[in-house]
Motif scaffolding. Sequence first.
Motif, mmCIF file in Angstrom:
data_model
loop_
_atom_site.group_PDB
_atom_site.id
_atom_site.type_symbol
_atom_site.label_atom_id
_atom_site.label_comp_id
_atom_site.label_asym_id
_atom_site.label_seq_id
_atom_site.Cartn_x
_atom_site.Cartn_y
_atom_site.Cartn_z
ATOM 1 N N GLY A 286 8.482 -6.939 -11.981
ATOM 2 C CA GLY A 286 9.404 -7.597 -12.893
ATOM 3 C C GLY A 286 10.167 -8.677 -12.148
ATOM 4 N N ARG A 287 11.478 -8.711 -12.386
ATOM 5 C CA ARG A 287 12.360 -9.563 -11.584
ATOM 6 C C ARG A 287 13.315 -8.693 -10.779
ATOM 7 N N ILE A 288 12.928 -7.416 -10.606
ATOM 8 C CA ILE A 288 13.788 -6.478 -9.898
ATOM 9 C C ILE A 288 13.464 -6.452 -8.413
ATOM 10 N N GLY A 289 12.192 -6.553 -8.063
ATOM 11 C CA GLY A 289 11.822 -6.438 -6.653
ATOM 12 C C GLY A 289 10.655 -7.333 -6.290
ATOM 13 N N LEU A 290 10.693 -7.847 -5.071
ATOM 14 C CA LEU A 290 9.598 -8.634 -4.515
ATOM 15 C C LEU A 290 9.314 -8.092 -3.119
ATOM 16 N N TYR A 291 8.038 -7.848 -2.820
ATOM 17 C CA TYR A 291 7.649 -7.191 -1.579
ATOM 18 C C TYR A 291 6.483 -7.929 -0.938
ATOM 19 N N CYS A 292 6.350 -7.785 0.373
ATOM 20 C CA CYS A 292 5.247 -8.408 1.091
ATOM 21 C C CYS A 292 4.537 -7.363 1.938
ATOM 22 N N LEU A 293 3.221 -7.558 2.100
ATOM 23 C CA LEU A 293 2.412 -6.641 2.904
ATOM 24 C C LEU A 293 1.375 -7.460 3.658
ATOM 25 N N THR A 294 1.409 -7.377 4.999
ATOM 26 C CA THR A 294 0.465 -8.129 5.815
ATOM 27 C C THR A 294 -0.789 -7.304 6.067
ATOM 28 N N PRO A 295 -1.889 -7.950 6.468
ATOM 29 C CA PRO A 295 -3.129 -7.199 6.742
ATOM 30 C C PRO A 295 -2.969 -6.131 7.816
ATOM 31 N N ASP A 296 -2.038 -6.319 8.760
ATOM 32 C CA ASP A 296 -1.874 -5.325 9.818
ATOM 33 C C ASP A 296 -0.905 -4.201 9.426
ATOM 34 N N GLY A 297 -0.421 -4.221 8.182
ATOM 35 C CA GLY A 297 0.398 -3.113 7.701
ATOM 36 C C GLY A 297 1.892 -3.310 7.770
ATOM 37 N N THR A 298 2.360 -4.513 8.109
ATOM 38 C CA THR A 298 3.795 -4.792 8.081
ATOM 39 C C THR A 298 4.233 -4.994 6.632
ATOM 40 N N GLY A 299 5.293 -4.302 6.229
ATOM 41 C CA GLY A 299 5.786 -4.411 4.857
ATOM 42 C C GLY A 299 7.235 -4.833 4.831
ATOM 43 N N GLY A 300 7.630 -5.531 3.772
ATOM 44 C CA GLY A 300 9.018 -5.967 3.645
ATOM 45 C C GLY A 300 9.432 -6.088 2.198
ATOM 46 N N TYR A 301 10.737 -6.093 1.952
ATOM 47 C CA TYR A 301 11.283 -6.307 0.615
ATOM 48 C C TYR A 301 12.227 -7.505 0.675
ATOM 49 N N TRP A 302 12.305 -8.247 -0.419
ATOM 50 C CA TRP A 302 13.091 -9.468 -0.460
ATOM 51 C C TRP A 302 14.566 -9.143 -0.586
ATOM 52 N N ASP A 303 15.352 -9.652 0.360
ATOM 53 C CA ASP A 303 16.805 -9.516 0.340
ATOM 54 C C ASP A 303 17.364 -10.834 -0.184
ATOM 55 N N ALA A 304 17.858 -10.822 -1.441
ATOM 56 C CA ALA A 304 18.314 -12.061 -2.077
ATOM 57 C C ALA A 304 19.522 -12.648 -1.363
ATOM 58 N N ARG A 305 20.357 -11.789 -0.808
ATOM 59 C CA ARG A 305 21.563 -12.295 -0.165
ATOM 60 C C ARG A 305 21.236 -13.112 1.076
ATOM 61 N N HIS A 306 20.299 -12.611 1.872
ATOM 62 C CA HIS A 306 19.952 -13.303 3.116
ATOM 63 C C HIS A 306 18.714 -14.184 2.979
ATOM 64 N N LYS A 307 18.105 -14.182 1.784
ATOM 65 C CA LYS A 307 16.943 -15.030 1.515
ATOM 66 C C LYS A 307 15.810 -14.795 2.517
ATOM 67 N N ARG A 308 15.460 -13.529 2.695
ATOM 68 C CA ARG A 308 14.375 -13.208 3.626
ATOM 69 C C ARG A 308 13.850 -11.818 3.306
ATOM 70 N N PHE A 309 12.674 -11.521 3.877
ATOM 71 C CA PHE A 309 12.078 -10.204 3.722
ATOM 72 C C PHE A 309 12.591 -9.288 4.836
ATOM 73 N N GLU A 310 13.117 -8.136 4.434
ATOM 74 C CA GLU A 310 13.561 -7.126 5.387
ATOM 75 C C GLU A 310 12.464 -6.064 5.535
ATOM 76 N N THR A 311 12.445 -5.390 6.680
ATOM 77 C CA THR A 311 11.369 -4.454 7.006
ATOM 78 C C THR A 311 11.424 -3.198 6.147
#
Length: 251
Positions: free
Chosen positions: A192-217
């Motif tokens: 939705g517009r509640i969460g945005l997440y990233c996943l790299t091929p080597d298994g690193t995952g993160g979630y979008w922190d709107a306050r700091h404008k970056r993906f946190e681990t």
Amino acid sequence: MGLVAAMVCILALLPVDPARAADEVGEALEASLSSQRAARESQQRVNKFDDEAKVLRDKRRTAQWKALQQSAYAAQLEEQAAIEEKKRGELESQLARIASTGTDLAPLMARMVAELETFIEADLPFLREARRQRVADLKALLADPTRGGPEKFRRVLEAHRSEVEYGHSIGAEDREVDCAGARGKATLVRVGRIGLYCLTPDGTGGYWDARHKRFETLDDDGVAELRRAVVVARGDGPPELLVLPVRAGRE
């Protein structure tokens, strides 16, 4: 001396068979050892049942906690959907009234496109290039004197509807991003517009922190859930319960 006493004395004087006595002692020892073995096996079974019961209790608590999280998440999605639906209804009503009076729609459409552009830049950074291109196409359309007002109005309204629909769906895309410090290709998953997440091929995952404008681990449990979310978002599996941290949204 009486007869009974005499018989007792005679029995006491009878010889004892050593072999028989040894057998009786051996049988007694074997019975004792068997009893001890049976007791140990019984205790081991009891311990095993206790361990299995503990595992089941832990699984039940985990399932209950996930159910509570999912319930809260669903309520949040429903609330957001209701707000967006109300806004869309108000916008359509306003446009219908303007169209029915024959008022010039050009200023309104220009303002709608400008607001859409501002919204996209402040929103979660998903499908950024496609959404920006949509705005650029709308600006070119509005500036084209050969295109009619009804077509322009329809395209502007469709763009707003597309943005609303993002809030009711889950999607995935592959992009070059900085995923919690791992720069390179990654899969972005939008809930939705509640969460945005990233996943790299080597298994690193993160979630979008709107306050700091970056993906946190994300931790290991979060990465495992994110892998399942990728499958669902790509349409390769049925919808299922997902437990992911929610740190996204506009400020």
